[in-house]
Every structure is written in C-alpha cells, then in structure tokens.
Design a protein around this motif. Structure first.
Motif, PDB file in Angstrom:
ATOM      1  N   THR A 131      -0.537   0.745  -8.012  1.00 11.63           N
ATOM      2  CA  THR A 131       0.491   1.728  -7.728  1.00 11.63           C
ATOM      3  C   THR A 131       0.531   2.765  -8.833  1.00 11.63           C
ATOM      4  OG1 THR A 131       1.803   0.057  -6.625  1.00 11.63           O
ATOM      5  CG2 THR A 131       2.942   2.032  -7.308  1.00 11.63           C
ATOM      6  N   ASP A 132       0.547   4.014  -8.477  1.00 10.12           N
ATOM      7  CA  ASP A 132       0.632   5.074  -9.470  1.00 10.12           C
ATOM      8  C   ASP A 132       1.964   4.984 -10.203  1.00 10.12           C
ATOM      9  OD1 ASP A 132      -0.753   7.948 -10.061  1.00 10.12           O
ATOM     10  OD2 ASP A 132       1.434   8.046 -10.257  1.00 10.12           O
ATOM     11  N   VAL A 153       7.963   2.990  -0.844  1.00 10.47           N
ATOM     12  CA  VAL A 153       7.243   3.723  -1.887  1.00 10.47           C
ATOM     13  C   VAL A 153       7.537   5.195  -1.668  1.00 10.47           C
ATOM     14  CG1 VAL A 153       5.004   4.353  -2.855  1.00 10.47           C
ATOM     15  CG2 VAL A 153       5.421   1.998  -2.106  1.00 10.47           C
ATOM     16  N   ALA A 154       8.239   5.790  -2.625  1.00  5.74           N
ATOM     17  CA  ALA A 154       8.669   7.188  -2.498  1.00  5.74           C
ATOM     18  C   ALA A 154       9.431   7.401  -1.184  1.00  5.74           C
ATOM     19  CB  ALA A 154       7.480   8.130  -2.603  1.00  5.74           C
ATOM     20  N   VAL A 165       9.025   2.781  -6.447  1.00 10.79           N
ATOM     21  CA  VAL A 165       8.878   1.652  -5.529  1.00 10.79           C
ATOM     22  C   VAL A 165      10.184   0.863  -5.519  1.00 10.79           C
ATOM     23  CG1 VAL A 165       7.510  -0.369  -4.886  1.00 10.79           C
ATOM     24  CG2 VAL A 165       6.435   1.537  -6.123  1.00 10.79           C
ATOM     25  N   HIS A 200      -0.766  -1.022  -2.658  1.00  9.13           N
ATOM     26  CA  HIS A 200       0.021  -0.848  -3.876  1.00  9.13           C
ATOM     27  C   HIS A 200       0.076  -2.170  -4.614  1.00  9.13           C
ATOM     28  CE1 HIS A 200       1.455   3.010  -2.251  1.00  9.13           C
ATOM     29  NE2 HIS A 200       1.587   2.354  -1.098  1.00  9.13           N
ATOM     30  N   THR A 225       3.835   7.109 -11.300  1.00  5.67           N
ATOM     31  CA  THR A 225       4.841   8.105 -10.939  1.00  5.67           C
ATOM     32  C   THR A 225       5.548   7.754  -9.635  1.00  5.67           C
ATOM     33  OG1 THR A 225       3.227   9.472  -9.738  1.00  5.67           O
ATOM     34  CG2 THR A 225       3.504   9.907 -12.084  1.00  5.67           C
ATOM     35  N   GLU A 226       5.028   6.788  -8.898  1.00  6.41           N
ATOM     36  CA  GLU A 226       5.632   6.412  -7.632  1.00  6.41           C
ATOM     37  C   GLU A 226       6.899   5.596  -7.859  1.00  6.41           C
ATOM     38  OE1 GLU A 226       2.161   6.179  -4.288  1.00  6.41           O
ATOM     39  OE2 GLU A 226       2.396   4.448  -5.600  1.00  6.41           O
TER      40      GLU A 226
END
Length: 241
Positions: free
Chosen positions: A3-4, A21-22, A9, A80, A6-7
C-alpha cells in the motif's frame, strides 16, 4: 503489492465490515475479512498458531494452518498490504485506521471523570457508540466475546455522555444519547435513568413521566419487576403508583 504510504486505509467494523482505501471499498473474500477483523480486534501481533487455532478451533492443526495460509493469500489479492506477517507472527498493517479503536478510546475518555471531553461530545461519538460490532457475525466464539465487550462498554459510555450533556445544558443532545442507550438495552434501568434526568433538566416533565412509564412497562412485561425505588424518586408523584 504494498500500500502506498500516501493512501488512507480505513477498516470499519461497526455496523458491518468495510475496508476502504481513499474512500473506495476494497473487495475481500469472507475468509480474508474474518482474518482482518480478528487481527484488528486483537490490536497487537499474534502468533500464526494462535490465529489459526482461534479462527478454526474445530479443525486439525494442519487444516487450520492451511486455512490461515489461504486467508492470507486471499487478503494479498486485494492489491494492498493489509497484513504484516512474518514467519511466526502477524498483525494488521500499521497504516490502517480502525473505527472501533477510535470509538473505544472515546468511550474510555467519557468514562474518565477527570477528562473534560468537550471535543468528543458530538454526533459522531454518539453514532459510533450506538452501532453494534459486526452485527451479522455471530458464528464464532471470538466474535461473540468481542461483541459483548464492546456492547457493555458503549452502554456505559452512552450513559456517561448523556450525563455530561445534561450537565452542560445541551438537553436535546443528552436526550439523543439517552435514547441511544435505551435502544441498545431496553431492560437497563440506568439507561432509562439518564434519559429521564435529561428530560427533567430540560423541564419536560411529561416526557420524563412517559419514559418512566415505558421503563416500568418493559420491566414488568419482560422480567416481572418494578422500577427501583431510586428511579421512582426521580418523579415523586410516581411513588404512589
């Protein structure tokens, strides 16, 4: 795939299971959902053996371990990283925000008489404390234990919230919190008490009397009991009934 960072969750367990997620829901198999929910409620790393034995108590050790590996694989298919797993332990990924963790923290703050709590005396807190934990999941002992634990905590917290709001003169919100407590447990006399107190503080004696009668009828019908003397004394004219 990881998972990035910046996301955002979020895992929601109140009112039902949802992984976001977002703000977009993520599809997961039920076995992966159970694993994520269990790890979220544990809120700490657990050994693979402990997780397997708890989630599949009636299976053989080899079958339970195989089920766990399958659930991990299905969770990874979300695209993710939702679980941090090593050879021996696993836990929910640290970047995931869990709604019940925040709700429990706010509940304990409401119960702490040394805490002012002005920042959490709001509708969001009331709504979270009004919600059941995974209400459609009741097939495993670990779920039932977690549900009952949160149920009891939220009842006390809703009552504490109603008392705080009554003291603050926010009578409409106090009534709403009291009603939420009564809806959650209609046979709980202390819930009726805080609701009657809120009505009386607002000067609404008729509403207070109606709530007393509702409590009295429910206790009589379900348990064959009368309200306690202390509850009757909230409305002096009721002591003669």
């Amino acid at each position: 795939m990881r998972t990035d960072v910046t996301e955002i969750v979020t895992l929601r367990l109140l009112k039902g299971f949802t992984l976001l997620v977002a703000d977009d829901p993520v599809a997961l198999s039920f076995s992966a959902q159970r694993l994520l929910a269990f790890l979220a409620l544990q809120d700490r790393p657990r050994t693979r053996t402990y997780v397997a034995r708890t989630l599949w108590p009636e299976a053989t050790t080899s079958r339970a371990n195989a089920n766990l590996r399958s659930s991990l694989w299905r969770a990874s298919r979300s695209g993710h990283q939702v679980i941090d797993a090593s050879v021996h332990e696993m836990a929910l990924a640290g970047n995931i925000s869990v709604d019940i963790h925040d709700a429990v923290t706010r509940a304990h703050r409401l119960l702490d008489k040394s805490c002012l709590c002005d920042d959490i005396l709001n509708r969001r807190t009331r709504d979270d404390l009004s919600a059941d934990l995974l209400p459609e999941w009741s097939d495993n002992e670990w779920v039932l234990i977690e549900q009952e634990q949160y149920h009891q905590l939220r009842l006390y917290a809703l009552e504490a919230m109603a008392k705080r709001l009554t003291t603050a003169g926010r009578h409409g919100e106090a009534v709403a919190a009291g009603l939420a407590a009564v809806r959650a447990e209609p046979l709980r006399e202390s819930a009726h008490r805080v609701l009657i107190d809120a009505h009386l503080a607002a000067g609404n004696r008729a509403a207070a009397q109606h709530q007393y009668e509702q409590c009295r009828g429910t206790l009589r019908e379900e348990l064959g009991l009368e309200p306690s003397e202390s509850l009757r004394h909230l409305l002096p004219h009721m002591t003669a009934h």
